[in-house]
Structure formats: structure tokens, C-alpha cells
Design a protein around this motif. Structure first.
Motif, PDB file in Angstrom:
ATOM      1  N   GLY A 110       9.087 -19.253  77.723  1.00 33.60           N
ATOM      2  CA  GLY A 110       9.851 -20.255  76.783  1.00 33.60           C
ATOM      3  C   GLY A 110       8.875 -19.110  75.037  1.00 33.60           C
ATOM      4  O   GLY A 110      10.303 -19.439  74.276  1.00 33.60           O
ATOM      5  N   MET A 111       8.038 -18.214  75.569  1.00 35.10           N
ATOM      6  CA  MET A 111       7.695 -17.745  73.879  1.00 35.10           C
ATOM      7  C   MET A 111       8.426 -16.790  74.372  1.00 35.10           C
ATOM      8  O   MET A 111       9.459 -16.572  72.955  1.00 35.10           O
ATOM      9  N   VAL A 112       9.377 -16.364  74.891  1.00 36.27           N
ATOM     10  CA  VAL A 112       9.972 -15.159  75.211  1.00 36.27           C
ATOM     11  C   VAL A 112      10.643 -14.960  74.083  1.00 36.27           C
ATOM     12  O   VAL A 112      12.781 -15.069  73.651  1.00 36.27           O
ATOM     13  N   PHE A 113      11.873 -16.791  74.701  1.00 34.82           N
ATOM     14  CA  PHE A 113      13.057 -17.410  74.418  1.00 34.82           C
ATOM     15  C   PHE A 113      13.036 -17.518  72.704  1.00 34.82           C
ATOM     16  O   PHE A 113      14.370 -17.356  72.082  1.00 34.82           O
ATOM     17  N   LEU A 114      12.149 -18.014  72.235  1.00 34.90           N
ATOM     18  CA  LEU A 114      12.275 -18.368  70.690  1.00 34.90           C
ATOM     19  C   LEU A 114      12.306 -16.938  70.224  1.00 34.90           C
ATOM     20  O   LEU A 114      12.729 -17.093  68.931  1.00 34.90           O
ATOM     21  N   LEU A 115      10.978 -16.472  70.568  1.00 34.40           N
ATOM     22  CA  LEU A 115      11.509 -14.759  70.104  1.00 34.40           C
ATOM     23  C   LEU A 115      12.528 -14.409  69.941  1.00 34.40           C
ATOM     24  O   LEU A 115      12.869 -14.052  68.929  1.00 34.40           O
ATOM     25  N   ILE A 165      14.068 -28.092  68.520  1.00 32.18           N
ATOM     26  CA  ILE A 165      14.589 -27.547  69.826  1.00 32.18           C
ATOM     27  C   ILE A 165      13.920 -27.145  70.976  1.00 32.18           C
ATOM     28  O   ILE A 165      14.113 -28.389  71.916  1.00 32.18           O
ATOM     29  N   PRO A 166      13.150 -26.845  70.816  1.00 34.28           N
ATOM     30  CA  PRO A 166      11.948 -26.772  72.068  1.00 34.28           C
ATOM     31  C   PRO A 166      10.451 -27.989  72.099  1.00 34.28           C
ATOM     32  O   PRO A 166      10.879 -28.632  73.014  1.00 34.28           O
ATOM     33  N   GLU A 167      10.688 -28.764  70.740  1.00 35.99           N
ATOM     34  CA  GLU A 167      10.294 -29.787  70.689  1.00 35.99           C
ATOM     35  C   GLU A 167      11.512 -30.668  71.152  1.00 35.99           C
ATOM     36  O   GLU A 167      10.497 -32.090  72.407  1.00 35.99           O
ATOM     37  N   LEU A 208      11.055 -29.115  86.904  1.00 39.96           N
ATOM     38  CA  LEU A 208      10.106 -29.441  86.523  1.00 39.96           C
ATOM     39  C   LEU A 208       8.860 -28.838  85.561  1.00 39.96           C
ATOM     40  O   LEU A 208       8.713 -28.558  84.475  1.00 39.96           O
ATOM     41  N   PRO A 209       8.547 -28.247  87.066  1.00 42.28           N
ATOM     42  CA  PRO A 209       7.412 -27.286  86.598  1.00 42.28           C
ATOM     43  C   PRO A 209       7.476 -26.466  85.533  1.00 42.28           C
ATOM     44  O   PRO A 209       6.183 -26.542  84.713  1.00 42.28           O
ATOM     45  N   TYR A 210       8.114 -25.918  85.535  1.00 36.12           N
ATOM     46  CA  TYR A 210       8.880 -24.328  85.082  1.00 36.12           C
ATOM     47  C   TYR A 210       8.863 -25.132  83.466  1.00 36.12           C
ATOM     48  O   TYR A 210       8.726 -24.100  82.702  1.00 36.12           O
ATOM     49  N   LEU A 211       9.894 -26.057  83.633  1.00 39.03           N
ATOM     50  CA  LEU A 211      10.135 -26.848  82.550  1.00 39.03           C
ATOM     51  C   LEU A 211       9.652 -27.039  81.658  1.00 39.03           C
ATOM     52  O   LEU A 211       9.984 -27.138  80.060  1.00 39.03           O
ATOM     53  N   LEU A 212       8.406 -27.930  81.889  1.00 36.13           N
ATOM     54  CA  LEU A 212       7.255 -28.283  80.831  1.00 36.13           C
ATOM     55  C   LEU A 212       6.747 -27.329  80.476  1.00 36.13           C
ATOM     56  O   LEU A 212       6.204 -27.332  79.310  1.00 36.13           O
ATOM     57  N   SER A 213       6.251 -26.054  81.302  1.00 36.24           N
ATOM     58  CA  SER A 213       5.585 -24.838  80.615  1.00 36.24           C
ATOM     59  C   SER A 213       6.327 -24.304  79.717  1.00 36.24           C
ATOM     60  O   SER A 213       6.293 -24.209  78.809  1.00 36.24           O
ATOM     61  N   PHE A 214       7.837 -24.169  80.218  1.00 37.70           N
ATOM     62  CA  PHE A 214       8.846 -24.162  79.329  1.00 37.70           C
ATOM     63  C   PHE A 214       8.415 -24.370  77.779  1.00 37.70           C
ATOM     64  O   PHE A 214       8.337 -23.321  76.930  1.00 37.70           O
ATOM     65  N   ALA A 215       8.714 -25.855  77.457  1.00 41.04           N
ATOM     66  CA  ALA A 215       8.665 -26.141  76.380  1.00 41.04           C
ATOM     67  C   ALA A 215       6.745 -25.513  75.626  1.00 41.04           C
ATOM     68  O   ALA A 215       7.657 -25.958  74.453  1.00 41.04           O
ATOM     69  N   ALA A 216       6.560 -26.246  76.494  1.00 40.97           N
ATOM     70  CA  ALA A 216       4.851 -25.614  76.400  1.00 40.97           C
ATOM     71  C   ALA A 216       5.025 -24.498  75.339  1.00 40.97           C
ATOM     72  O   ALA A 216       4.400 -24.380  74.599  1.00 40.97           O
ATOM     73  N   GLY A 217       5.690 -23.545  75.682  1.00 42.81           N
ATOM     74  CA  GLY A 217       5.140 -21.904  75.057  1.00 42.81           C
ATOM     75  C   GLY A 217       5.959 -21.804  74.257  1.00 42.81           C
ATOM     76  O   GLY A 217       5.605 -21.175  72.944  1.00 42.81           O
ATOM     77  N   ALA A 218       7.245 -22.884  74.515  1.00 42.88           N
ATOM     78  CA  ALA A 218       8.332 -22.902  73.121  1.00 42.88           C
ATOM     79  C   ALA A 218       7.658 -23.105  71.991  1.00 42.88           C
ATOM     80  O   ALA A 218       7.369 -22.746  70.631  1.00 42.88           O
ATOM     81  N   MET A 219       6.777 -24.546  72.644  1.00 44.32           N
ATOM     82  CA  MET A 219       5.950 -24.740  70.973  1.00 44.32           C
ATOM     83  C   MET A 219       4.827 -24.552  71.131  1.00 44.32           C
ATOM     84  O   MET A 219       4.645 -24.312  69.414  1.00 44.32           O
ATOM     85  N   ILE A 220       4.610 -23.576  71.200  1.00 45.55           N
ATOM     86  CA  ILE A 220       3.184 -22.413  71.480  1.00 45.55           C
ATOM     87  C   ILE A 220       3.904 -21.511  70.061  1.00 45.55           C
ATOM     88  O   ILE A 220       2.940 -21.038  69.386  1.00 45.55           O
TER      89      ILE A 220
END
Length: 265
Positions: free
Chosen positions: A86-91, A128-130, A214-226
Motif C-alpha cells: 500500500g505504501m509503495v503503491f502510493l509512492l 483513493i485509499p480512503e 481481505l487481510p492483504y487488502l485491509l492492510s494495503f489500505a492501511a499502508g496507503a493511508m499511513i
């Protein structure tokens, strides 16, 4: 889904957009741009809300579902992988798509039109991540996965709406200060948030595909928000004078969202 569940989902998807819209409407009633101290306070509060939402509404449910699926001590893997991705995607989006950061609304040689376009694009990137986060959580609620309740999903929507309110004001008011008509600046702020319910709705439409991951996507959204918090909000609240105000409001935002999630979840 029965009619009650449909209403709960629709309500949850629209609440964050309502937060952005209410914030944008502030430009119609305030004569001057938000002063620096107020901006830092609102940004700090928003950052605290997003960090708490990422932990309690996204990462913890991701860990819990991974455990329920029998991963045992390896339950951290989906959360860690999804968070980093999630963080890399937003980066990557940040690098590929040119946009303006929130503290760049006045300086520089760009025309007002270019500034407006880049500023709205920056907010869209944030939203988008929100929107994905809300969609993923409600997908989990609809399917009964990850132990996500209607109240727990609602707490995330409310938390993001709280975060979106100052964001709507922070977007619309500088646009008006740069010469745009207040009504148009308000509409720009409102439209910047429309991507959230769209992203959330599309995520729910893909529920059949989403649930196994779902576990991956929930944490993906968390990474994007962070990523948004670290890249945009913390620098904005910490730069220059009144940085302590942002820090104190970060604490209050984090605490408010934590209480909402625990009390409603």
C-alpha cells in the motif's frame, strides 16, 4: 443483502463524502483563509484520526482474519505484505502523477488554473485509499468476514469523515484566496471527495474477488493511508511556527478515533 444492510452500506459509503462537502462549504461563510495555527491544528487532528483508523479498523482486523484462516504465528505476513505494498503503491502514484502538495497553494510561477488542477489532484490521490479502505471494510461486513460489525465499519467511515472535514476546508479556502469564486472553490472541494464513494462502491462490487484476499487488502489500505499521513499531513503540521499545536491535535485525533472504534466496534 436485506434492505437494512443495504442502507447501512450506502450510509457508510456516503458519510466520508459528506465530511469533505461540509468542510468545503466553510469557504462560503468565512471571509479569510484559515490562519496557519488553525491549519496545523486541523491537519494534526486529521493525521491522528488516520493513523488510529489504520491500526484499529484495518491492521488489527487483517491480523485477526489471518489468524482465523489458520495462519497461526504467520498471521503477520498478509498484514506486513499488504501494508508495504500500500505504501509503495502510493509512492509510485506520487512519482508518476504530478501534483501539488497542500503547502504549495500560493508560491511558484504556475497559473491559478494549473495550481487548482494540481491541488485537486493531490486530494484525489489522498481520497483513493480512503475510499478503498471503506469499501474493503464494508465488503468484510457484508460477507461476515474478519469479524467486522456494522458499528465497526461505521466507526471507520466516521473517522474518515472527521479527517475529511478539515481537508475540504483546507482545499477550498486557498482556492478562493487565490482569486477563484467562492462557489466554484466550494464545488472544487466537494468534487475532490467524490472519488471516495466511487472507489468504495467499486471495491464492494468486487466482493467475491476481495474476500479471499481481505487481510492483504485491509492492510494495503492501511499502508496507503499511513503514506498520506507521513508524506503530506505530518510535514504540513510540523513545518514552521505552531508545530506543537499540530502535535497536540494529532494526539486528540488519534484518541478520538481509537475511542470511536473500540466503543462502536
Amino acid at each position: 443483502m436485506d434492505s437494512k444492510m443495504i442502507w447501512q452500506v450506502v450510509q457508510g459509503l456516503l458519510i466520508p463524502f459528506a465530511g469533505t462537502s461540509l468542510g468545503a462549504l466553510c469557504v462560503l461563510f468565512m471571509k479569510k483563509e484559515l490562519n496557519e495555527g488553525v491549519r496545523k491544528a486541523l491537519t494534526g487532528f486529521a493525521a491522528g484520526v488516520m493513523v488510529a483508523a489504520s491500526v484499529w479498523s484495518l491492521l488489527i482486523p487483517a491480523l485477526e482474519q489471518a489468524e482465523q484462516e489458520g495462519m497461526g504465528k504467520l498471521a503477520f505476513i498478509p498484514a506486513a505484505v499488504g501494508f508495504c505494498f500500500g505504501m509503495v503503491f502510493l509512492l509510485v502514484l506520487d512519482c508518476v502523477i504530478p501534483h501539488m502538495h497542500m503547502d504549495e497553494t500560493k508560491d511558484g510561477p504556475e497559473s491559478h488554473l494549473k495550481k487548482t488542477t494540481m491541488l485537486v489532484l493531490a486530494v484525489v490521490l489522498h481520497n483513493i485509499p480512503e475510499g478503498m479502505a471503506v469499501g474493503v471494510v464494508y465488503a468484510g461486513f457484508v460477507t461476515g468476514n474478519a469479524g467486522i460489525t456494522a458499528a465497526g465499519a461505521l466507526s471507520l467511515s466516521l473517522g474518515i469523515a472527521i479527517q475529511n472535514f478539515p481537508e475540504g476546508a483546507i482545499i477550498s479556502m486557498p482556492l478562493a484566496a487565490n482569486g477563484m469564486k467562492k462557489s466554484k472553490a466550494c464545488m472544487q472541494g466537494i468534487l475532490s471527495g467524490i472519488v471516495e464513494p466511487i472507489a468504495a462502491f467499486l471495491t464492494i462490487l468486487l466482493t467475491g474477488i476481495v474476500v479471499p484476499f481481505l487481510p492483504y487488502l485491509l492492510s494495503f489500505a492501511a499502508g496507503a493511508m499511513i503514506y498520506v499521513v507521513v508524506e503530506e499531513l505530518i510535514p504540513e503540521m510540523s513545518e514552521g511556527k505552531h508545530s506543537n499545536v499540530g502535535t497536540i491535535l494529532f494526539m486528540l485525533g488519534f484518541t478520538t478515533m481509537m475511542i470511536l472504534d473500540v466503543a462502536l466496534g
